[in-house]
Design an enzyme around this catalytic site. Sequence first.
Site, PDB file in Angstrom:
ATOM      1  N   GLN A  17       0.772  -1.242   0.000  1.00 52.46           N
ATOM      2  CA  GLN A  17       0.000   0.000   0.000  1.00 52.46           C
ATOM      3  C   GLN A  17       0.805   1.296   0.000  1.00 52.46           C
ATOM      4  O   GLN A  17       0.496   2.212  -0.767  1.00 52.46           O
ATOM      5  CB  GLN A  17      -0.965   0.028   1.199  1.00 52.46           C
ATOM      6  CG  GLN A  17      -1.882   1.246   1.201  1.00 52.46           C
ATOM      7  CD  GLN A  17      -2.828   1.312   2.380  1.00 52.46           C
ATOM      8  OE1 GLN A  17      -3.401   2.356   2.651  1.00 52.46           O
ATOM      9  NE2 GLN A  17      -3.009   0.225   3.089  1.00 52.46           N
ATOM     10  N   ASP A 167       0.335   3.908   5.976  1.00 54.12           N
ATOM     11  CA  ASP A 167       0.631   3.499   4.607  1.00 54.12           C
ATOM     12  C   ASP A 167       0.343   4.624   3.608  1.00 54.12           C
ATOM     13  O   ASP A 167       1.251   5.241   3.070  1.00 54.12           O
ATOM     14  CB  ASP A 167      -0.178   2.250   4.245  1.00 54.12           C
ATOM     15  CG  ASP A 167       0.516   0.972   4.692  1.00 54.12           C
ATOM     16  OD1 ASP A 167       1.747   0.905   4.635  1.00 54.12           O
ATOM     17  OD2 ASP A 167      -0.180   0.022   5.085  1.00 54.12           O
TER      18      ASP A 167
END
Length: 409
Positions: A17, A167
């Site tokens: 991610q 992320d």
Amino acid sequence: MTKALDGIRVLDMTHVQSGPSATQLLAWLGADVIKLEAPTGDITRGQLRDLPNVDSLYFTMLNCNKRSITLNTKTERGKEILTELIRRCDVMVENFGPGAVDRMGFTWDRIQEINPRIVYASIKGFGDGPYTNFKAYEVVAQAMGGSMSTTGFEDGPPLATGAQIGDSGTGVHAVAGILAALFQREKTGRGQRVNVAMQHAVLNLCRVKLRDQQRLAHGPLAEYPNEDFGDEVPRSGNASGGGQPGWAVKCAPGGPNDYVYVIVQPVGWKPISELIGRPELADDPEWATPQARLPKLNKMFQLIEEWSSTLPKWEVLERLNAHNIPCGPILSTKEIIEDASLVANEMVVRVPHPERGEFVTVGSPLKLSDSPVEVTGSPLLGEHNEEIYIGELGLGDEELRLLKSNGVI
């Protein structure tokens, strides 16, 4: 119409991610993003699948507007091809474990030697020091960046936030660094390293809590609803933590997201007191000023909630907005995905996909007047091998076939 990053080619060696969120933003800004995957593909293609043998939503929602090639960079021919790709790209982005790219034989010195103009961005869990080799995941970054210790209620455990600040939050920071390096390259002619750590990005997003940590040296934090303060910033539930107190108050019929978040500004207290049926509180010395209300924030929001809990959240929203009182309904994921205004603003978009037919994803939050974004589907694994290896790198048909049979692509 040309895009902001037309002519910029990005070698995307990222997965999961944090990296893909960064390179997707670059793609939306107009860069040609070449997603380089191992022949087995980004691991998220097969994670959390909702349909068998189809790229997961985890993958499709983070890899729109990219081209995909496969390459085994552990082979000698793979390293040669990677060298050529680095030579032809403006930006290289990776989020492997510490030292992984170096061990491939591509140190920063070697990459500079191949292409002195390249911007080489690395996303890691942590900076240099005792945490460098820790495995980093979303919630680990939240835990070590200040978010979890300050999220939740005073009498409960630390909590992770639903927003992927570790992320995707790091991905946005990486994009800022990449764009700055590209801009500086216009003046110097040289590329440079861009290093972003997930812990550091989360900490940057938690700066107000470090502000409050320093304020604690001078006494309790009056705008927090907590009664007791130690030597660290406490978890304070839904308190805004800002200059104006706020809280999420219950609404009818009492479902899990039947809440409206209300902020009480000094100018808003009189209309609020009238709305909740307690107009006398507007002039009561015990309630009339922010200083008088701060010691009893819990009671203040309890009074507001006694009113709001009798009405649906959309009616509460309407009545508060009529008096210009800052507020917002707690929107569930279902409400967000069906929100007509978000669709109209192209923040919730439907994207065609050759295997799943169509999927819904989040559109670009970056709105540039001269660089509009059209979200296109994520690539199939190796979909652009022929286009890039033959059409752009000049490999022959026969070599491509051999590369595939030999496991190089």
